[in-house]
Design an enzyme around this catalytic site. Structure first.
Site, PDB file in Angstrom:
ATOM      1  N   ASP A   1       0.852  -1.186   0.000  1.00 41.51           N
ATOM      2  CA  ASP A   1       0.000   0.000   0.000  1.00 41.51           C
ATOM      3  C   ASP A   1       0.890   1.239   0.000  1.00 41.51           C
ATOM      4  O   ASP A   1       1.039   1.943   1.007  1.00 41.51           O
ATOM      5  CB  ASP A   1      -0.919  -0.024   1.224  1.00 41.51           C
ATOM      6  CG  ASP A   1      -1.890  -1.201   1.181  1.00 41.51           C
ATOM      7  OD1 ASP A   1      -2.326  -1.552   0.065  1.00 41.51           O
ATOM      8  OD2 ASP A   1      -2.189  -1.768   2.238  1.00 41.51           O
TER       9      ASP A   1
ATOM     10  N   LYS B   1       0.096  -8.118  -2.088  1.00 36.89           N
ATOM     11  CA  LYS B   1      -1.221  -7.514  -2.265  1.00 36.89           C
ATOM     12  C   LYS B   1      -1.091  -6.158  -2.933  1.00 36.89           C
ATOM     13  O   LYS B   1      -0.295  -5.307  -2.508  1.00 36.89           O
ATOM     14  CB  LYS B   1      -1.929  -7.342  -0.916  1.00 36.89           C
ATOM     15  CG  LYS B   1      -3.406  -6.937  -1.077  1.00 36.89           C
ATOM     16  CD  LYS B   1      -3.980  -6.289   0.171  1.00 36.89           C
ATOM     17  CE  LYS B   1      -3.672  -4.813   0.211  1.00 36.89           C
ATOM     18  NZ  LYS B   1      -4.509  -4.058   1.183  1.00 36.89           N
TER      19      LYS B   1
ATOM     20  N   ASP C   1      -6.740  -6.248  -4.336  1.00 36.35           N
ATOM     21  CA  ASP C   1      -7.728  -5.959  -3.303  1.00 36.35           C
ATOM     22  C   ASP C   1      -8.393  -4.617  -3.584  1.00 36.35           C
ATOM     23  O   ASP C   1      -8.051  -3.597  -2.979  1.00 36.35           O
ATOM     24  CB  ASP C   1      -7.027  -5.958  -1.933  1.00 36.35           C
ATOM     25  CG  ASP C   1      -7.989  -5.705  -0.789  1.00 36.35           C
ATOM     26  OD1 ASP C   1      -9.183  -6.011  -0.939  1.00 36.35           O
ATOM     27  OD2 ASP C   1      -7.526  -5.204   0.256  1.00 36.35           O
TER      28      ASP C   1
ATOM     29  N   LYS D   1     -11.869  -4.398  -3.535  1.00 33.54           N
ATOM     30  CA  LYS D   1     -13.155  -4.411  -2.818  1.00 33.54           C
ATOM     31  C   LYS D   1     -14.293  -3.949  -3.727  1.00 33.54           C
ATOM     32  O   LYS D   1     -14.993  -2.958  -3.439  1.00 33.54           O
ATOM     33  CB  LYS D   1     -13.068  -3.560  -1.552  1.00 33.54           C
ATOM     34  CG  LYS D   1     -12.017  -4.046  -0.563  1.00 33.54           C
ATOM     35  CD  LYS D   1     -11.951  -3.151   0.652  1.00 33.54           C
ATOM     36  CE  LYS D   1     -10.924  -3.636   1.660  1.00 33.54           C
ATOM     37  NZ  LYS D   1      -9.522  -3.542   1.161  1.00 33.54           N
TER      38      LYS D   1
ATOM     39  N   HIS E   1     -17.577  -3.098  -5.527  1.00 33.38           N
ATOM     40  CA  HIS E   1     -18.893  -2.843  -4.942  1.00 33.38           C
ATOM     41  C   HIS E   1     -19.651  -1.911  -5.880  1.00 33.38           C
ATOM     42  O   HIS E   1     -19.465  -0.704  -5.867  1.00 33.38           O
ATOM     43  CB  HIS E   1     -18.736  -2.205  -3.560  1.00 33.38           C
ATOM     44  CG  HIS E   1     -19.996  -2.190  -2.750  1.00 33.38           C
ATOM     45  ND1 HIS E   1     -20.027  -1.756  -1.450  1.00 33.38           N
ATOM     46  CD2 HIS E   1     -21.270  -2.563  -3.045  1.00 33.38           C
ATOM     47  CE1 HIS E   1     -21.266  -1.867  -0.974  1.00 33.38           C
ATOM     48  NE2 HIS E   1     -22.028  -2.340  -1.929  1.00 33.38           N
ATOM     49  N   ASP E   2     -20.508  -2.499  -6.717  1.00 24.22           N
ATOM     50  CA  ASP E   2     -21.252  -1.717  -7.705  1.00 24.22           C
ATOM     51  C   ASP E   2     -22.410  -2.589  -8.168  1.00 24.22           C
ATOM     52  O   ASP E   2     -22.656  -3.666  -7.611  1.00 24.22           O
ATOM     53  CB  ASP E   2     -20.319  -1.330  -8.864  1.00 24.22           C
ATOM     54  CG  ASP E   2     -20.742  -0.040  -9.562  1.00 24.22           C
ATOM     55  OD1 ASP E   2     -21.965   0.152  -9.758  1.00 24.22           O
ATOM     56  OD2 ASP E   2     -19.869   0.764  -9.902  1.00 24.22           O
ATOM     57  N   ILE E   3     -23.097  -2.165  -9.199  1.00 16.07           N
ATOM     58  CA  ILE E   3     -24.167  -2.999  -9.735  1.00 16.07           C
ATOM     59  C   ILE E   3     -23.541  -4.273 -10.314  1.00 16.07           C
ATOM     60  O   ILE E   3     -22.369  -4.281 -10.711  1.00 16.07           O
ATOM     61  CB  ILE E   3     -24.989  -2.248 -10.797  1.00 16.07           C
ATOM     62  CG1 ILE E   3     -24.117  -1.880 -12.006  1.00 16.07           C
ATOM     63  CG2 ILE E   3     -25.643  -1.002 -10.199  1.00 16.07           C
ATOM     64  CD1 ILE E   3     -24.910  -1.308 -13.174  1.00 16.07           C
TER      65      ILE E   3
ATOM     66  N   THR F   1     -11.487  -4.022   8.988  1.00 17.64           N
ATOM     67  CA  THR F   1     -10.802  -4.132  10.278  1.00 17.64           C
ATOM     68  C   THR F   1     -10.614  -2.779  10.953  1.00 17.64           C
ATOM     69  O   THR F   1     -10.260  -2.714  12.136  1.00 17.64           O
ATOM     70  CB  THR F   1      -9.433  -4.819  10.119  1.00 17.64           C
ATOM     71  OG1 THR F   1      -8.689  -4.144   9.107  1.00 17.64           O
ATOM     72  CG2 THR F   1      -9.602  -6.276   9.743  1.00 17.64           C
TER      73      THR F   1
ATOM     74  N   GLY G   1       0.962  -5.365   6.178  1.00 22.19           N
ATOM     75  CA  GLY G   1       1.530  -4.259   5.424  1.00 22.19           C
ATOM     76  C   GLY G   1       2.611  -3.525   6.184  1.00 22.19           C
ATOM     77  O   GLY G   1       3.785  -3.867   6.130  1.00 22.19           O
ATOM     78  N   ARG G   2       2.211  -2.510   6.940  1.00 18.77           N
ATOM     79  CA  ARG G   2       3.155  -1.587   7.556  1.00 18.77           C
ATOM     80  C   ARG G   2       4.195  -2.233   8.472  1.00 18.77           C
ATOM     81  O   ARG G   2       5.353  -1.785   8.469  1.00 18.77           O
ATOM     82  CB  ARG G   2       2.377  -0.472   8.271  1.00 18.77           C
ATOM     83  CG  ARG G   2       1.786   0.522   7.272  1.00 18.77           C
ATOM     84  CD  ARG G   2       0.737   1.426   7.882  1.00 18.77           C
ATOM     85  NE  ARG G   2      -0.532   0.729   8.062  1.00 18.77           N
ATOM     86  CZ  ARG G   2      -1.672   1.345   8.382  1.00 18.77           C
ATOM     87  NH1 ARG G   2      -1.690   2.653   8.560  1.00 18.77           N
ATOM     88  NH2 ARG G   2      -2.782   0.654   8.510  1.00 18.77           N
TER      89      ARG G   2
END
Length: 250
Positions: free
Chosen positions: A22, A43, A70, A72, A74-76, A136, A226-227
């Site tokens: 990220d 990722k 990743d 995520k 989220h739509d029609i 999270t 990640g971090r």
């Protein structure tokens, strides 16, 4: 022992630690160079994908990594099906959709990922598709602020039922719900847990966290870290320390 989709993505300790890139494109490639030959799974999230585009997935795969994209989704359903097909074509081995988008949308994502030879053209039989339950970063209070009266654990359980009914390969959840998801979804499901922090690490903006050993012991198939790795002075040593903790838990 893991089975099915969970086993297909790797069961060795190093396979089960997914390093979250990220960061900027330059930082991502520098980290990949340092982790090459040791880490196996990276990722690519919104920050990197929206900056670098599909090329970053292809380039990381050329270096020998498996890639978790990743975004995520989220739509029609129509849009999500097309997006999942596109991600399969660039070689994603794992992708996410928001379970809160509903069963029809999740089934559309699975159809897109499975369409024709989309993944096979990139060397992937069929990407695994998993449903994001509750981020999270969200606490019970955060859920209440957006109108969800259930606790985080209750909401995760409810959305996991939708994920299973839609035929997805598993879920993303916090480590605190890993055991619940493993019992609900069985040994073949992917239970992917962000919010993993080695003992003594800062929790940053994560609310529901656990150590690597705890997450694996509770049934997580793969950990997203990640971090604690990418911001370490020595990312390779940080990665190896987490892998050793995973190995001891297994």
């Amino acid at each position: 022992m893991l089975e099915g989709a969970a086993a297909a993505l790797g069961t060795a300790p190093a396979d089960r630690v997914i390093v979250a890139l990220d960061c900027s494109e330059d930082e991502a490639y520098a980290l990949a160079d340092r982790l090459a030959g040791t880490a196996t799974f990276l990722k690519v999230g919104m920050t990197l994908y929206y900056s670098a585009g599909p090329l970053v997935v292809r380039r990381l795969r050329e270096q020998g990594f498996k890639v978790f994209v990743d975004l995520k989704l989220h739509d029609i359903p129509h849009q999500v099906e097309g997006a999942a097909r596109s991600l399969a074509q660039v070689g994603a081995e794992l992708m996410t959709v928001h379970a809160s988008g509903g069963a029809e949308m999740m089934r559309a994502a699975l159809a897109g990922a499975s369409a024709g030879d989309a993944g096979r053209r990139a060397g992937v039989d069929r990407p695994a598709v998993i449903g994001v339950t509750v981020l999270t970063s969200m606490s019970d209070q955060d859920l209440a602020s957006v109108g969800v009266s259930r606790t985080a654990a209750e909401q995760v359980r409810s959305l996991a039922g939708l994920v299973g009914g839609a035929g997805l390969d598993g879920v993303v959840c916090s480590p605190r719900e890993a055991s619940l998801m493993r019992r609900a979804l069985g040994p073949g499901a992917l239970v992917v847990t962000p919010g993993v922090r080695p003992a003594g690490s800062a929790s940053d903006d994560q609310q529901r966290v656990a150590t690597p050993a705890k997450a694996i012991g509770d049934g997580a198939s793969h950990l997203v870290v990640g971090r604690p790795i990418t911001r370490s002075a020595d990312p390779l040593s940080a990665f190896n320390a987490i892998v050793e903790e995973v190995a001891s838990a297994l």
